[in-house]
Design a protein around this motif. Structure first.
Motif, PDB file in Angstrom:
ATOM      1  N   TRP A  79     -15.569 146.541  -7.319  1.00 21.00           N
ATOM      2  CA  TRP A  79     -14.102 146.559  -7.252  1.00 21.00           C
ATOM      3  C   TRP A  79     -13.462 146.349  -8.613  1.00 21.00           C
ATOM      4  N   MET A  80     -14.221 145.894  -9.583  1.00 22.01           N
ATOM      5  CA  MET A  80     -13.630 145.771 -10.918  1.00 22.01           C
ATOM      6  C   MET A  80     -13.280 147.163 -11.464  1.00 22.01           C
ATOM      7  N   GLU A  81     -14.210 148.075 -11.363  1.00 21.95           N
ATOM      8  CA  GLU A  81     -13.975 149.411 -11.917  1.00 21.95           C
ATOM      9  C   GLU A  81     -13.244 150.330 -10.948  1.00 21.95           C
ATOM     10  N   GLU A  82     -13.437 150.118  -9.660  1.00 26.57           N
ATOM     11  CA  GLU A  82     -12.714 150.937  -8.668  1.00 26.57           C
ATOM     12  C   GLU A  82     -11.823 150.004  -7.884  1.00 26.57           C
ATOM     13  N   ASN A  83     -10.622 149.831  -8.358  1.00 28.28           N
ATOM     14  CA  ASN A  83      -9.861 148.769  -7.723  1.00 28.28           C
ATOM     15  C   ASN A  83      -9.106 149.219  -6.485  1.00 28.28           C
ATOM     16  N   THR A  84      -9.492 150.370  -5.934  1.00 25.44           N
ATOM     17  CA  THR A  84      -9.134 150.681  -4.546  1.00 25.44           C
ATOM     18  C   THR A  84     -10.001 149.864  -3.584  1.00 25.44           C
TER      19      THR A  84
END
Lengths: 516, 516
Positions: free
Chosen positions: A268-273
């Protein structure tokens, strides 16, 4: 085909209906030994230096090439890429991560650097992928080796796998039956032992259906736990039903290993969807309560499915688990909402892409696009549809909560069919309700194998009186067990939204109960 | 008006511009003492039996009635209801919950049993609410007492509060200025001491703007942490930007108390659209790193805002916090995406409701509906818009992550304006970018008071050369500090998606730094 995967074997000609035993006949003993390991066993074998990564990867590449010859499940093997990667892993003093050395396959639909990603549309046959699927790097950062890309059907919206671009993927247990879809290449490749772990996508059953049809495990997590950046949906920006990536595996342990390895990277850090919920250690309640949905009230399942449900219920009761009946509500409406949300434009975009590639809609594409509630809608009509969807979700959550009204204990899970039968004959997979229902609700769900069709136990019910047209069609697909010779019989376990951990834990408990 | 809230006071006639001091002049000493307490102080005062719930509720009801007379912020007081509830609470041997006895106000837009919920549309003036807002019961289950419902503007889509149904809500500090909106009734009521805790809604700034304009705290959480079942959005099923409910409070402690009390009830069981993330205890990193956005690159803030930013930065540096400059990207595009997603139909639905009520669009309604990128779209065009939105979100997340590229420490928060100035004069709030940007990104954000406009320190910059038309308009709104006499100066703190806990923790640290 590169030398690493060149076919130096002789397979029976013509092939038998059931090709599931062929790898054991034509591969070396070591190859068979290696490719019979599941993901956790592979990491252990590599860490104890029983096998190098390269040896493992080469064995799986060979078996994958064989699988392709048997059932047409692969769109491309990646021998050079995979062997180079395996050598790199072998050069490391320490395992790179929890998936160190595990050969993995991914659906063609998921972008791969330097390769086309077609979604099985002829029009997109040369279309290069933009950014690769974010999951590829997650897999590799955890030490996995991507060895193959696998088939999906035209539009990636059938519960089978057939396309004008890649042809038809067959069921390894019975080639007259479908492998299921849309991640049908994954299901077939994994049960044939050509990959130790696969990643599929599921917006209506596309992981669970092929897993069930082929007799492996397939898990559709809650949306927004696994990132899908770089996967090529046909329609970007249409978000009424969220497609989920998830694992297929020959064992439940492989599913768990993947989920932990993936969420352990805080994606979720890099894909904060994504929702920042790590994989949680949970304990099941001692007084577990499971509901069984014998039927969804629209289409009754075939005899093998009902038999499997009965056998699990019996094992659960023997294990002291409380089992109650699930009373489904509104599943017909659910499909009307869901199918309409798949194609807010009535299927126009899909037809445009087909026309662009000068290819005909395959029968299951045509069937789906003409489902009763699918039509071109205005934005206002889409709002109405989403309002109905939200109301349905609220209704169903209340239905679930109502199971606790007497004892304060809502059911922990629902046990149900994955589909209204085992893998059907080709071009007949026209009932999505048992899987798509949980996509609409965003509940996690796993398909797991329970049995095989039995010529004696699974006789057709000649006195059956169908409830409606859909039920009648499904009934007509079961003249008797002969048509389904050797087919796996699988079931589905469903938990509440974001109870992914519980979904796997209850499945493990079911397996233990079944062993006793 | 019921006897409990009958006006037995004399207020100055005509009212002064600044009415903020009037309650202290006309209420009893005990009433003033009680209504000066914040939420945690109230629960303590009740638990130590300094005051009964009933005494507390009666005092707030009186002050709320006075507030209504001064600035028109209430659509209805609930004296009988609230006093009955207070008596019930007083009858309990134990506190009912963490909000025991706290008088709370809620925006009219949120359904309340037995009352109309109009969204300030004339057409809906008699429209009864279906199910009450789910938050009402959560509040009451935690022990709070709902004492008032508060104003919102026509459409609930202005950053001011004016409607043909309820009239205009004024800023208590300077009645020539707006209270802000759309939760403008909340902002005004709370700063006047008529409610100890308020619940507003925010899809573009509607909690933070009135909180900032009135000088209280207003927190917009990450979407799907607080349930909104039973709130009346104008357009059900339109989900491009998710509106968030959240608290307004005279103190940061009140915001924290509410969040803990709410999430402590595991609301995701009953509303399973919510993400099951409880309120988490967190520790801030010892080497905190905060980025300051002096401007969003579209509209530069007025001198008081820049002065407030400087004062906080100075205090943070003195406290050993690393402060860096935020380099904004694409904020103009963000507004084009966001505003278009507010009205996928180009505003047709809103115009229909206005026509149905035979009421004119107010100037700020007309202004918003004619923003450049708002137009009726086909479903395909909405897909494009959402694809752009998703790309923007990914870009901005990468921008945030890039702040760690040198030291491995991405910034913990962004400090920025809440708007391009303090509360503007009426009908001039035409720049949403500083708040709506974080709605688009779904980042939690809080508005908090820092200072008041200063006649000497906040001189206009006569040499200023505007960057564009919007900036020019905003510049024209600041002839000098005189127009903004007594206006609160507030700032905003923003953290990453789902870092709600960190958002409040950093704000607390800022407050401590400012005190030193």
């Amino acid at each position: 085909m590169a030398s690493e995967t060149k076919a130096d074997w002789d397979v029976p000609d013509p092939l038998p209906l059931n090709v599931q035993g062929i790898p054991q006949q034509v591969l070396t003993r070591e190859e068979v030994e290696i490719t019979s390991l599941d993901a956790p066993q592979i990491t252990e074998a590599i860490q104890t230096r029983r096998f190098s990564c390269e040896t493992v990867v080469r064995a799986f590449l060979r078996r994958a090439a064989l699988a392709q010859e048997l059932v047409n499940c692969v769109t491309g093997l990646l021998p050079e890429y995979a062997i180079e990667r395996a050598r790199y892993l072998d050069s490391l003093p320490q395992p790179l991560g929890p998936l160190h050395g595990i050969p993995v396959s991914v659906k063609e639909q998921f972008g791969f650097e330097g390769r086309v990603t077609t979604n099985s549309f002829v029009a997109w046959r040369d279309r290069p992928q933009g950014p690769p699927c974010s999951l590829n790097r997650r897999l590799e950062d955890a030490g996995a080796v991507i060895i193959a890309r696998t088939t999906q059907p035209q539009t990636a919206m059938h519960l089978e796998t057939n396309s004008n671009l890649y042809g038809r993927t067959l069921n390894p247990w019975n080639r007259n039956l479908t492998s299921g879809g849309s991640s049908g290449g994954e299901g077939a490749l994994i049960v044939l032992g050509g990959s130790a772990l696969g990643i599929g996508g599921d917006i209506g059953g596309s992981i669970r259906c092929p897993a069930a049809n082929c007799g492996v495990y397939g898990f559709k997590p809650t949306p927004f736990r696994i990132g899908n950046t770089g996967t090529m949906g046909t329609i970007s920006g249409q978000e009424g039903i969220i497609g989920c990536l998830g694992p297929l595996s020959p064992s439940l342990a492989g599913i768990e290993l993947f989920m932990k390895a993936y969420l352990g990277q805080s994606p979720w850090m890099e894909e904060n969807t994504l929702v920042p919920v790590p994989w949680r250690e949970i304990s099941l309640p001692s007084n577990l309560k499971i509901a069984v949905m014998w039927s969804d009230g629209v289409v009754n399942p075939h005899p093998p499915i009902t038999r499997a449900l009965k056998s699990v219920v019996s094992a659960l009761r023997d294990a002291g688990v409380t089992v109650v009946d699930w009373k489904p509500e509104g599943h017909e409406e659910a499909w009307e909402i869901t199918s309409a949300l798949y194609f807010e434009d009535g299927g126009q975009r899909v037809r445009e892409i087909l026309a662009l590639g000068d290819e005909p809609a395959l029968p299951l594409t045509e069937w789906l696009l003409t489902e009763t509630n699918i039509r071109a809608r205005s934005v206002q009509e889409v709002w109405e549809l989403k309002t109905k969807r939200n109301a349905y979700r609220a209704m169903y959550n209340n239905l679930w909560l109502s199971t606790g009204k007497d004892d304060g204990h809502v059911v922990d899970a629902i046990l149900c069919p994955v589909g209204p039968g085992c893998a059907p004959p080709h071009d007949q997979a026209k009932y999505w309700g048992y899987t798509s229902h949980w996509n609409l609700l965003e509940y996690p769900a796993i398909a797991f194998p329970v049995a095989r069709v039995d010529a004696e136990l699974d006789q057709a019910d000649s006195t059956y009186s169908p409830m409606n047209e859909k039920d009648s069609f499904n009934h007509s697909l079961y003249p008797g067990p002969e048509m389904y010779k050797d087919a796996p019989v699988s079931l589905q376990l469903v938990t509440r939204r974001f109870e992914d951990e519980k979904c796997l834990a209850v499945t493990r408990l079911i397996e233990q109960a079944m062993k006793n």
